[in-house]
Design a protein around this motif. Sequence first.
Motif, short mmCIF file in Angstrom:
data_model
loop_
_atom_site.label_atom_id
_atom_site.label_comp_id
_atom_site.label_asym_id
_atom_site.label_seq_id
_atom_site.Cartn_x
_atom_site.Cartn_y
_atom_site.Cartn_z
N ARG A 37 0.83 -1.22 0.00
CA ARG A 37 0.00 0.00 0.00
C ARG A 37 0.86 1.27 0.00
NH1 ARG A 37 -5.36 -1.13 1.43
NH2 ARG A 37 -5.65 0.88 2.39
N ARG A 38 1.96 1.23 0.77
CA ARG A 38 2.86 2.39 0.78
C ARG A 38 3.52 2.59 -0.58
NH1 ARG A 38 3.50 4.41 6.09
NH2 ARG A 38 1.40 4.04 6.85
N GLY A 39 3.85 1.48 -1.20
CA GLY A 39 4.45 1.56 -2.54
C GLY A 39 3.49 2.16 -3.54
N VAL A 40 2.23 1.78 -3.43
CA VAL A 40 1.21 2.33 -4.33
C VAL A 40 1.03 3.82 -4.06
CG1 VAL A 40 -1.26 2.30 -4.86
CG2 VAL A 40 0.01 0.15 -4.78
N LEU A 41 1.04 4.21 -2.79
CA LEU A 41 0.92 5.64 -2.46
C LEU A 41 2.08 6.44 -3.01
CD1 LEU A 41 -0.40 5.61 1.23
CD2 LEU A 41 -1.56 6.52 -0.80
N ARG A 42 3.30 5.88 -2.91
CA ARG A 42 4.48 6.57 -3.46
C ARG A 42 4.33 6.77 -4.96
NH1 ARG A 42 7.78 3.69 -0.27
NH2 ARG A 42 8.06 2.11 -1.90
N LEU A 43 3.87 5.72 -5.61
CA LEU A 43 3.69 5.81 -7.06
C LEU A 43 2.62 6.86 -7.41
CD1 LEU A 43 4.33 4.87 -9.90
CD2 LEU A 43 2.91 2.83 -9.51
N LEU A 44 1.53 6.85 -6.67
CA LEU A 44 0.46 7.83 -6.94
C LEU A 44 0.97 9.26 -6.72
CD1 LEU A 44 -2.64 6.01 -5.39
CD2 LEU A 44 -2.33 6.59 -7.81
N ASP A 45 1.80 9.46 -5.70
CA ASP A 45 2.37 10.80 -5.48
C ASP A 45 3.19 11.24 -6.69
OD1 ASP A 45 1.29 11.25 -3.01
OD2 ASP A 45 3.05 10.60 -1.88
N ALA A 46 4.05 10.34 -7.17
CA ALA A 46 4.88 10.68 -8.33
C ALA A 46 3.98 10.94 -9.55
CB ALA A 46 5.87 9.56 -8.63
N HIS A 78 0.43 17.10 -13.17
CA HIS A 78 0.58 18.56 -13.22
C HIS A 78 1.36 18.99 -14.44
CE1 HIS A 78 -0.16 18.92 -8.61
NE2 HIS A 78 -1.28 19.00 -9.31
N LEU A 79 2.49 18.33 -14.67
CA LEU A 79 3.31 18.67 -15.84
C LEU A 79 2.50 18.50 -17.13
CD1 LEU A 79 6.08 19.31 -17.19
CD2 LEU A 79 6.52 16.85 -17.18
N SER A 80 1.84 17.38 -17.21
CA SER A 80 1.06 17.07 -18.40
C SER A 80 -0.07 18.10 -18.60
CB SER A 80 0.48 15.66 -18.25
OG SER A 80 -0.26 15.32 -19.38
N HIS A 81 -0.72 18.46 -17.50
CA HIS A 81 -1.81 19.44 -17.57
C HIS A 81 -1.31 20.79 -18.09
CE1 HIS A 81 -5.47 21.55 -16.54
NE2 HIS A 81 -4.76 22.42 -15.86
N HIS A 82 -0.18 21.25 -17.55
CA HIS A 82 0.36 22.54 -17.99
C HIS A 82 0.79 22.48 -19.46
CE1 HIS A 82 0.15 24.78 -14.30
NE2 HIS A 82 0.54 23.71 -13.66
N HIS A 83 1.36 21.36 -19.83
CA HIS A 83 1.78 21.17 -21.22
C HIS A 83 0.57 21.26 -22.16
CE1 HIS A 83 4.10 19.58 -24.56
NE2 HIS A 83 3.12 18.72 -24.78
N GLU A 84 -0.46 20.52 -21.82
CA GLU A 84 -1.66 20.50 -22.67
C GLU A 84 -2.32 21.87 -22.74
OE1 GLU A 84 -3.86 17.36 -20.80
OE2 GLU A 84 -2.92 15.81 -22.05
N LEU A 85 -2.32 22.55 -21.59
CA LEU A 85 -2.93 23.88 -21.54
C LEU A 85 -2.19 24.85 -22.45
CD1 LEU A 85 -5.33 24.83 -19.85
CD2 LEU A 85 -3.70 25.85 -18.25
N ARG A 86 -0.86 24.77 -22.44
CA ARG A 86 -0.08 25.66 -23.32
C ARG A 86 -0.31 25.33 -24.79
NH1 ARG A 86 3.75 25.70 -19.65
NH2 ARG A 86 4.89 24.05 -20.68
N GLU A 87 -0.46 24.04 -25.09
CA GLU A 87 -0.77 23.68 -26.48
C GLU A 87 -2.14 24.21 -26.89
OE1 GLU A 87 1.92 19.66 -27.09
OE2 GLU A 87 -0.24 19.42 -26.75
N GLU A 88 -3.09 24.09 -25.97
CA GLU A 88 -4.45 24.54 -26.30
C GLU A 88 -4.53 26.06 -26.37
OE1 GLU A 88 -6.93 22.39 -23.45
OE2 GLU A 88 -5.84 20.57 -23.99
#
Length: 160
Positions: free
Chosen positions: A106-115, A121-131
């Motif tokens: 469960r901790r491993g899954v939480l770590r992965l979800l955090d990353a 966030h990066l993907s969202h900002h990237h897409e927003l700039r493209e749009e």
Amino acid sequence: MSPPFSDFASLAALHRELEELFLQHQDALLDLELPLAAERLDRFEAAQRLHLEAEEALLLPVFSRAERIRGASPDLFTSEHQRLLEFLARFRSELASLQPGSTGLRRGVLRLLDAETTFKHLSHHHELREETYLFPTLDRVTDEAERRELLAAFLARVKR
Ligand SMILES: [Fe+2]
Ligand SMILES: [Fe+2]
């Protein structure tokens, strides 16, 4: 079903589809369904890769014709694509290292979800700039014939 793509601005719908694929991977992670999460991550990565490669091959060269926009250069988009793919490679190996049924799972899954939140966030900002910059500029610098041809070529590459 995908909406019709009459102009570059309408390509934003493809970003929403990619986001949905990633959420489906995260749904499986939350359920601790590791093989399903891995399968969905692979599916997302394949779709994401087609999208990024088609943008670089077809859209960014046309975008380069327009005057430079600060914060939205072709090089910036390309380097963000690279970062997105690096994140995905890391998720793939982190996911493969999780042991089903282990005490640390469960901790491993939480770590992965955090990353993955950082990735989203990066993907969202990237897409927003493209749009905001890339797609409207492409609509402005192409005439109707070129727009139709370029959109068709783009969609043929990403909708495989
Ligand atoms: Fe992109
Ligand atoms: Fe994109």
